[in-house]
Design a protein around this motif. Structure first.
Motif, PDB file in Angstrom:
ATOM      1  N   ASP A  94      35.962  45.103  37.741  1.00  0.00           N
ATOM      2  CA  ASP A  94      36.810  45.055  36.551  1.00  0.00           C
ATOM      3  C   ASP A  94      36.050  44.839  35.256  1.00  0.00           C
ATOM      4  O   ASP A  94      36.377  45.435  34.225  1.00  0.00           O
ATOM      5  CB  ASP A  94      37.878  43.962  36.700  1.00  0.00           C
ATOM      6  CG  ASP A  94      38.800  44.207  37.884  1.00  0.00           C
ATOM      7  OD1 ASP A  94      38.922  45.374  38.315  1.00  0.00           O
ATOM      8  OD2 ASP A  94      39.388  43.233  38.383  1.00  0.00           O
ATOM      9  N   ILE A  95      35.019  43.968  35.282  1.00  0.00           N
ATOM     10  CA  ILE A  95      34.345  43.659  34.022  1.00  0.00           C
ATOM     11  C   ILE A  95      33.534  44.846  33.496  1.00  0.00           C
ATOM     12  O   ILE A  95      33.100  44.845  32.341  1.00  0.00           O
ATOM     13  CB  ILE A  95      33.436  42.413  34.145  1.00  0.00           C
ATOM     14  CG1 ILE A  95      32.312  42.652  35.149  1.00  0.00           C
ATOM     15  CG2 ILE A  95      34.249  41.182  34.498  1.00  0.00           C
ATOM     16  CD1 ILE A  95      31.278  41.515  35.198  1.00  0.00           C
ATOM     17  N   ARG A  96      33.366  45.873  34.313  1.00  0.00           N
ATOM     18  CA  ARG A  96      32.639  47.059  33.855  1.00  0.00           C
ATOM     19  C   ARG A  96      33.521  47.991  33.033  1.00  0.00           C
ATOM     20  O   ARG A  96      32.998  48.758  32.217  1.00  0.00           O
ATOM     21  CB  ARG A  96      32.083  47.826  35.064  1.00  0.00           C
ATOM     22  CG  ARG A  96      31.110  47.014  35.896  1.00  0.00           C
ATOM     23  CD  ARG A  96      30.703  47.753  37.148  1.00  0.00           C
ATOM     24  NE  ARG A  96      29.857  46.943  38.010  1.00  0.00           N
ATOM     25  CZ  ARG A  96      29.438  47.302  39.213  1.00  0.00           C
ATOM     26  NH1 ARG A  96      29.784  48.496  39.700  1.00  0.00           N
ATOM     27  NH2 ARG A  96      28.664  46.502  39.932  1.00  0.00           N
ATOM     28  N   SER A  97      34.845  47.951  33.258  1.00  0.00           N
ATOM     29  CA  SER A  97      35.693  48.963  32.631  1.00  0.00           C
ATOM     30  C   SER A  97      37.030  48.446  32.112  1.00  0.00           C
ATOM     31  O   SER A  97      37.659  49.131  31.305  1.00  0.00           O
ATOM     32  CB  SER A  97      35.973  50.096  33.639  1.00  0.00           C
ATOM     33  OG  SER A  97      36.608  49.575  34.806  1.00  0.00           O
ATOM     34  N   ASP A  98      37.478  47.281  32.551  1.00  0.00           N
ATOM     35  CA  ASP A  98      38.811  46.805  32.177  1.00  0.00           C
ATOM     36  C   ASP A  98      38.736  45.956  30.904  1.00  0.00           C
ATOM     37  O   ASP A  98      38.074  44.913  30.890  1.00  0.00           O
ATOM     38  CB  ASP A  98      39.412  45.978  33.320  1.00  0.00           C
ATOM     39  CG  ASP A  98      40.843  45.578  33.031  1.00  0.00           C
ATOM     40  OD1 ASP A  98      41.740  46.393  33.319  1.00  0.00           O
ATOM     41  OD2 ASP A  98      41.058  44.474  32.489  1.00  0.00           O
ATOM     42  N   PRO A  99      39.415  46.360  29.827  1.00  0.00           N
ATOM     43  CA  PRO A  99      39.332  45.608  28.565  1.00  0.00           C
ATOM     44  C   PRO A  99      39.819  44.168  28.686  1.00  0.00           C
ATOM     45  O   PRO A  99      39.242  43.272  28.050  1.00  0.00           O
ATOM     46  CB  PRO A  99      40.219  46.422  27.613  1.00  0.00           C
ATOM     47  CG  PRO A  99      40.236  47.806  28.185  1.00  0.00           C
ATOM     48  CD  PRO A  99      40.183  47.613  29.667  1.00  0.00           C
TER      49      PRO A  99
END
Length: 331
Positions: A94-99
């Motif tokens: 998630d921390i790679r792509s989720d704002p």
């Protein structure tokens, strides 16, 4: 009259009914902190209400799934410490792509990861406010029964991140005279997995006899199943720091694990019990070797025993208490 204790709110997207790793971590941390703090444990924080003061500190498990609570607390209490625990899919996806997950990292006073490969997933700036806190479990000594079988246990709710199908498929690749039996503990969260279980159990001997699905069990019973096994299998393709590894090691049970960062951070880079994620054939070879080569199995036990001090309850308790004390210390 003693002054009131500071309040610490722990937000976990999963509570007792889910009986998963997030709940176990949240529940354990709440016990550690109760001596010095008034602790609340909930799945959400909606903000302070009339007559209800905001907590002195908020601990949120999972950057994406707890993102709303993180944002509300940061907005309502901008000068109060906010701790975000990165528990699995948020750290490795998630921390790679989720704002929303990325915003949680920005808002956090401290970040926590559950094994020592975790910080490498963070930027330099975020790594500077990150701590590694290993999970723990009370020792539960193995009571494996001598038998003609080599019993292994697979623990985890069936979902893509846990990849239970690789473990199931490995059983069909064992020789007919293999002594291996697998017991699977965990709910089927999708019909695909339920159909796979039913198909495997419908197979004729020997395959149909090698697999037993017990669905959901109480935590204490799951621990007994782990302690009674010759080995634990963890076939996940994504883990933040699996609690079942802790429970196996503190039971003296070696682990056969997919070679992913979350497992490497728990077991060490030189551990010999890895197989490539998703590779049923390599898992079958590893299972067969563990069941036949006592020297290999003994080495795995020894390697796991060397990691056991990381998972001592006293260590985790001290680090959690220090984390909150540091967060609340005036600057």
């Amino acid at each position: 009259m003693r002054p009131p204790k500071p309040t610490v709110a722990i937000i976990s997207p999963a509570l007792r009914k889910a009986n998963n790793g997030n709940w176990q971590t949240a529940h354990r941390w709440s016990r550690f902190l109760r001596a010095g703090y008034d602790v609340t444990l909930a799945s959400e924080w909606a903000g302070p209400t009339a007559g209800d003061l905001a907590p002195a500190c908020l601990i949120a498990l999972h950057a994406r799934r707890s993102a709303d609570a993180v944002a509300r607390f940061a907005d309502a209490c901008p000068k109060r410490p906010l701790i975000v625990v990165l528990t699995g899919t948020d750290l490795y996806r998630d921390i790679r792509s989720d704002p929303a997950a990325q915003r949680s990292l920005e808002l956090a006073t401290y970040l926590v990861v559950l094994q020592d490969e975790g910080p490498f997933e963070l930027s330099t700036a975020h790594r500077g406010k990150c701590r590694v806190i290993y999970q723990s479990a009370i020792a539960c000594h193995s009571h494996a029964v001598d038998s003609e079988y080599f019993d292994v246990v697979l623990v985890g709710h069936m979902r893509p991140e846990k990849d239970p199908l690789t473990a199931m498929r490995s059983l069909a690749l064992l020789p007919d005279d293999s002594r291996i039996r697998m017991t699977h503990v965990g709910g089927a969260l999708d019909d695909e997995y339920l159909r796979a279980v039913q198909a495997l159990q419908a197979q004729t001997w020997p395959l149909g006899e090698r697999y037993s699905w017990l669905a959901n069990l109480p935590h204490a019973e799951t621990r007994r199943r782990i302690a009674g096994a010759k080995a634990l299998v963890i076939s996940s393709v994504m883990e933040g720091g699996a609690n079942v590894i802790v429970e196996a090691i503190t039971s003296g049970v070696p682990v056969l694990a997919s070679r992913i960062p979350g497992n490497i951070g728990m077991l060490g880079r030189d551990y010999e019990g890895y197989f490539p994620p998703g590779d049923a054939a390599q898992l079958a070879e590893l299972l067969q070797r563990a069941s036949q080569d006592i020297g290999f199995l003994t080495r795995l036990r020894q390697q796991c025993a060397q990691r056991a001090p990381l998972f001592a309850p006293a260590r985790e308790r001290a680090e959690v208490i220090k984390l909150v004390a540091d967060a609340l210390r005036p600057t």
